[in-house]
Design an enzyme around this catalytic site. Structure first.
Site, short mmCIF file in Angstrom:
data_model
loop_
_atom_site.label_atom_id
_atom_site.label_comp_id
_atom_site.label_asym_id
_atom_site.label_seq_id
_atom_site.Cartn_x
_atom_site.Cartn_y
_atom_site.Cartn_z
N ASN A 159 -23.95 9.83 23.66
CA ASN A 159 -23.10 9.33 22.56
C ASN A 159 -23.46 9.90 21.19
OD1 ASN A 159 -25.43 7.71 22.85
ND2 ASN A 159 -24.51 6.11 21.63
N GLU A 258 -34.65 2.20 25.16
CA GLU A 258 -33.59 1.78 24.24
C GLU A 258 -32.31 1.74 25.07
OE1 GLU A 258 -35.72 3.51 20.22
OE2 GLU A 258 -34.02 4.62 21.02
N CYS A 292 -24.64 2.33 20.73
CA CYS A 292 -25.25 1.15 21.34
C CYS A 292 -25.21 -0.05 20.42
CB CYS A 292 -26.69 1.46 21.71
SG CYS A 292 -27.65 1.99 20.28
N GLU A 471 -39.30 1.75 18.59
CA GLU A 471 -39.66 3.04 18.00
C GLU A 471 -39.26 2.98 16.53
OE1 GLU A 471 -39.20 6.66 20.23
OE2 GLU A 471 -38.87 5.58 22.10
P1 NAD Z 1 -27.00 6.60 31.41
O1 NAD Z 1 -28.00 5.52 31.62
O2 NAD Z 1 -25.97 6.81 32.43
O3 NAD Z 1 -27.72 8.01 31.21
C1 NAD Z 1 -28.71 8.21 30.24
C2 NAD Z 1 -29.54 9.40 30.63
O4 NAD Z 1 -30.28 9.08 31.79
C3 NAD Z 1 -28.73 10.65 30.96
O5 NAD Z 1 -29.42 11.79 30.50
C4 NAD Z 1 -28.71 10.63 32.48
O6 NAD Z 1 -28.53 11.89 33.08
C5 NAD Z 1 -30.09 10.09 32.78
N1 NAD Z 1 -30.24 9.45 34.09
C6 NAD Z 1 -29.30 8.82 34.81
N2 NAD Z 1 -29.84 8.35 35.96
C7 NAD Z 1 -31.15 8.68 35.93
C8 NAD Z 1 -32.24 8.49 36.84
N3 NAD Z 1 -32.10 7.83 37.98
N4 NAD Z 1 -33.45 8.97 36.50
C9 NAD Z 1 -33.62 9.63 35.33
N5 NAD Z 1 -32.63 9.88 34.44
C10 NAD Z 1 -31.41 9.38 34.74
O7 NAD Z 1 -26.35 6.29 29.99
P2 NAD Z 1 -25.16 7.04 29.29
O8 NAD Z 1 -23.89 6.67 29.98
O9 NAD Z 1 -25.52 8.47 29.13
O10 NAD Z 1 -25.20 6.37 27.83
C11 NAD Z 1 -24.56 5.18 27.49
C12 NAD Z 1 -25.54 4.02 27.54
O11 NAD Z 1 -26.64 4.29 26.68
C13 NAD Z 1 -24.93 2.74 27.03
O12 NAD Z 1 -25.35 1.68 27.85
C14 NAD Z 1 -25.54 2.58 25.65
O13 NAD Z 1 -25.62 1.27 25.15
C15 NAD Z 1 -26.90 3.14 25.87
N6 NAD Z 1 -27.52 3.55 24.60
C16 NAD Z 1 -28.52 2.79 24.07
C17 NAD Z 1 -29.08 3.14 22.84
C18 NAD Z 1 -30.17 2.33 22.18
O14 NAD Z 1 -30.77 2.81 21.23
N7 NAD Z 1 -30.46 1.12 22.64
C19 NAD Z 1 -28.62 4.26 22.18
C20 NAD Z 1 -27.58 5.01 22.75
C21 NAD Z 1 -27.03 4.65 23.97
O1 6OD Z 2 -30.39 4.98 14.31
C1 6OD Z 2 -31.22 5.13 15.24
O2 6OD Z 2 -32.38 5.48 15.04
C2 6OD Z 2 -30.81 4.89 16.61
N1 6OD Z 2 -31.77 5.00 17.55
C3 6OD Z 2 -29.52 4.58 16.89
C4 6OD Z 2 -29.06 4.31 18.16
C5 6OD Z 2 -27.73 4.29 18.39
C6 6OD Z 2 -27.20 4.04 19.67
O3 6OD Z 2 -26.20 4.56 20.12
#
Ligand code: NAD
Ligand code: 6OD
Length: 490
Positions: A159, A258, A292, A471
């Site tokens: 994202n 995260e 997120c 972090e």
């Molecule tokens: P995802 O969990 O599908 O994938 C994230 C990463 O993990 C990708 O690089 C993917 O290839 C890898 N991955 C998938 N399965 C794996 C496995 N079994 N072992 C190791 N790596 C693996 O997430 P997404 O669809 O790419 O992203 C969207 C999600 O990310 C949403 O749930 C969003 O809320 C979350 N997100 C959280 C934050 C935060 O800071 N809390 C920030 C951005 C996105």
């Molecule tokens: O602003 C940041 O440092 C951060 N980790 C944002 C995360 C956004 C999630 O999509």
């Protein structure tokens, strides 16, 4: 006429791009058009192994490099990203379809800030020490020496690809670690460009490696299952986080997670309604709801419910979906057709649960070569309560449910009624109430009268299904290093 051959995005191991292997390639799709814009070399287990071994070899030299020199490399990297700013913008836009204005103002600008901030944080870091009084008037000096973890696996989503990657790579490298990064399969471009920049900035070979691919059975799992990694920092969905935790558990390595969110905004009747509406428009629809921290639940005090519902719907209708390069475009596509199907599924569930659709709810017809893209209209629902699946589960799209409340206690209870705990925002002119309600939110990040305002020295992360650990600033120093406490009897 034949279609042009797409360029390759290659893995980067031990200071070099690895010659791509046609048998192990996948397409990078532009989500704005649905067209292939590059081929990506998928790293198999042997290449991931090479990357981890290269990183292991880099650790002794890089961790012994004086902090002043290490942080200089980070500052040069920041300057080089600025020099190649538009290349980074173009790569991010090709992978995500997001508006160029956003890529410039948020994604790439934050990558620069991440390198500069963590150079400053690490340069200023001190050590803990305690003097212990012993019987007989003697004393002992305790001091903690912080050492890098070693090889850190960095796994990030699609994202905010460069922002989230550099948010982890910058502190990890500043602390003296080597990294093997696995970008999302959807967004490989900027991690590869960053390899060039870090090499030009003087980072030694092996300290930054990139392996491309998917999760289970591919580069992601090969990396997290590798015995040569010393820690994993992961951003992604809660379900994948749990899977990564299981993979890493047998070797008891530290993890920083995260994860997903189902974030609430609470709007009190005394709020500055225009300010709240501007903030809600950003927090619900920024990056097409694919942040997120985005708000998917909007609790509004009953006296102003109609004003907020009407005002937010009007602002949603004013968003401009269109070509990323167009300066007037405010809103891009979803990341993929598969993700759009997920969002559409939740839209259907909302309607089955009795929602009134204030605006949106479907796939727009944009023309202009964009109809093969994965577009979805900014969407608002009323008439749902906290039991409906679209209100309980993370959708990660441009959608929100508006729900009325009467009292502050009710608002806090509704906002906290979730398995997630990432972020919340509170909108009120009553400062005491703002502090009180923000502190009552069971989340890692709570805002009052704003959203997404970030000081990179402050702790960032989530509770519950939203993650593990923090972090940012000192929290990053703590994750990317291990202390050895030395106790000297004086
Ligand atoms: P995802 O969990 O599908 O994938 C994230 C990463 O993990 C990708 O690089 C993917 O290839 C890898 N991955 C998938 N399965 C794996 C496995 N079994 N072992 C190791 N790596 C693996 O997430 P997404 O669809 O790419 O992203 C969207 C999600 O990310 C949403 O749930 C969003 O809320 C979350 N997100 C959280 C934050 C935060 O800071 N809390 C920030 C951005 C996105
Ligand atoms: O602003 C940041 O440092 C951060 N980790 C944002 C995360 C956004 C999630 O999509």
């Amino acid at each position: 006429m034949t279609a042009p051959t797409p360029r390759w995005i290659s893995n980067f191991v031990d200071g070099h791009f690895v010659e791509p292997d046609e048998r192990q390639g996948f397409d990078a799709i532009d989500p704005a058009t649905g067209l292939v814009h590059a081929r990506v070399h998928e790293a198999g287990a042997p290449l991931v192994d090479r990357a981890v071994r290269a990183a292991r070899r880099a650790v002794p030299g890089w961790s012994a490099t004086p902090v002043r020199e290490r942080t200089e490399v980070l500052r040069r990297a920041a300057a080089l990203i600025e020099e190649r700013f538009e290349e980074f913008v173009a790569a991010e836009v090709a992978d995500t379809g997001k508006p160029v204005t956003q890529a410039r103002e948020l994604d790439v600008a934050r990558a620069v800030a991440n390198f500069r901030t963590f150079a400053d944080v690490v340069a200023a870091a001190g050590q803990e020490s305690f003097m212990t009084d012993l019987p007989g008037g003697r004393q002992a000096l305790n001091y903690a020496v912080r050492k890098p973890l070693g090889v850190v696996a960095v796994i990030v989503p699609w994202n905010l690809p460069l922002l989230l990657l550099t948010w982890k790579v910058a502190p990890a490298l500043a602390c003296g670690n080597a990294v093997v990064v696995k970008p999302s399969e959807e967004t490989p471009g900027t991690a590869a460009l960053l390899a060039e920049v870090l090499a030009d900035a003087g980072l030694p070979a092996g300290a930054y490696n990139v392996v491309h691919g998917f999760g289970s059975g591919s580069a992601g799992e090969h990396l997290t299952a590798h015995p040569g990694i010393d820690g994993v920092t992961f951003t992604g969905s809660s379900a994948t986080g749990a899977q990564v935790m299981r993979t890493v558990a047998p070797r008891v390595r530290p993890v920083s997670f995260e994860l997903g969110g189902k974030n609430a905004a609470v709007v009190f009747a005394d709020a500055d309604l225009d300010e709240a509406l501007d903030g809600l428009t950003r927090s619900v629809f920024a990056n097409t709801g694919q942040v997120c921290l985005c708000t998917e639940r909007v609790y509004v005090q009953r006296a102003v419910f109609a004003d907020i519902a009407d005002g937010l719907a009007e602002r949603a209708r004013a968003l401009r979906l269109g070509r990323p390069a167009d300066a007037a475009t405010t809103t891009g596509p979803l990341i993929s057709q598969a993700h759009r199907e997920k969002v559409r599924g939740y839209a259907a569930l909302a309607e089955q649960a009795g929602a009134t659709v204030l605006t949106g709810g479907g796939v727009p017809a944009l023309g202009d070569g964009l109809d093969g893209g994965s577009w979805f209209e900014p969407t608002l629902w009323t008439g749902l309560d906290n039991t409906a699946r679209p209100v309980r589960e993370e959708v990660f799209g441009p959608v929100a449910a508006l729900i009325p409340f009467d009292t502050e206690e009710e608002a806090v209870a509704l906002a906290n009624d979730t398995a997630y705990g990432l972020a919340a925002s509170v909108w009120t002119r009553d400062l005491r109430r703002g502090h009180r309600v923000a502190q009552a939110m069971e989340v890692g990040v709570a805002w009052v009268n704003t959203w997404f305002l970030r000081d990179l020295r402050s702790p960032f992360g989530g509770m519950g299904l939203s993650g593990l650990g923090r972090e940012g600033g000192d929290a990053s120093l703590h994750f990317y290093t291990e202390p050895t406490n030395v106790c000297v009897q004086l």
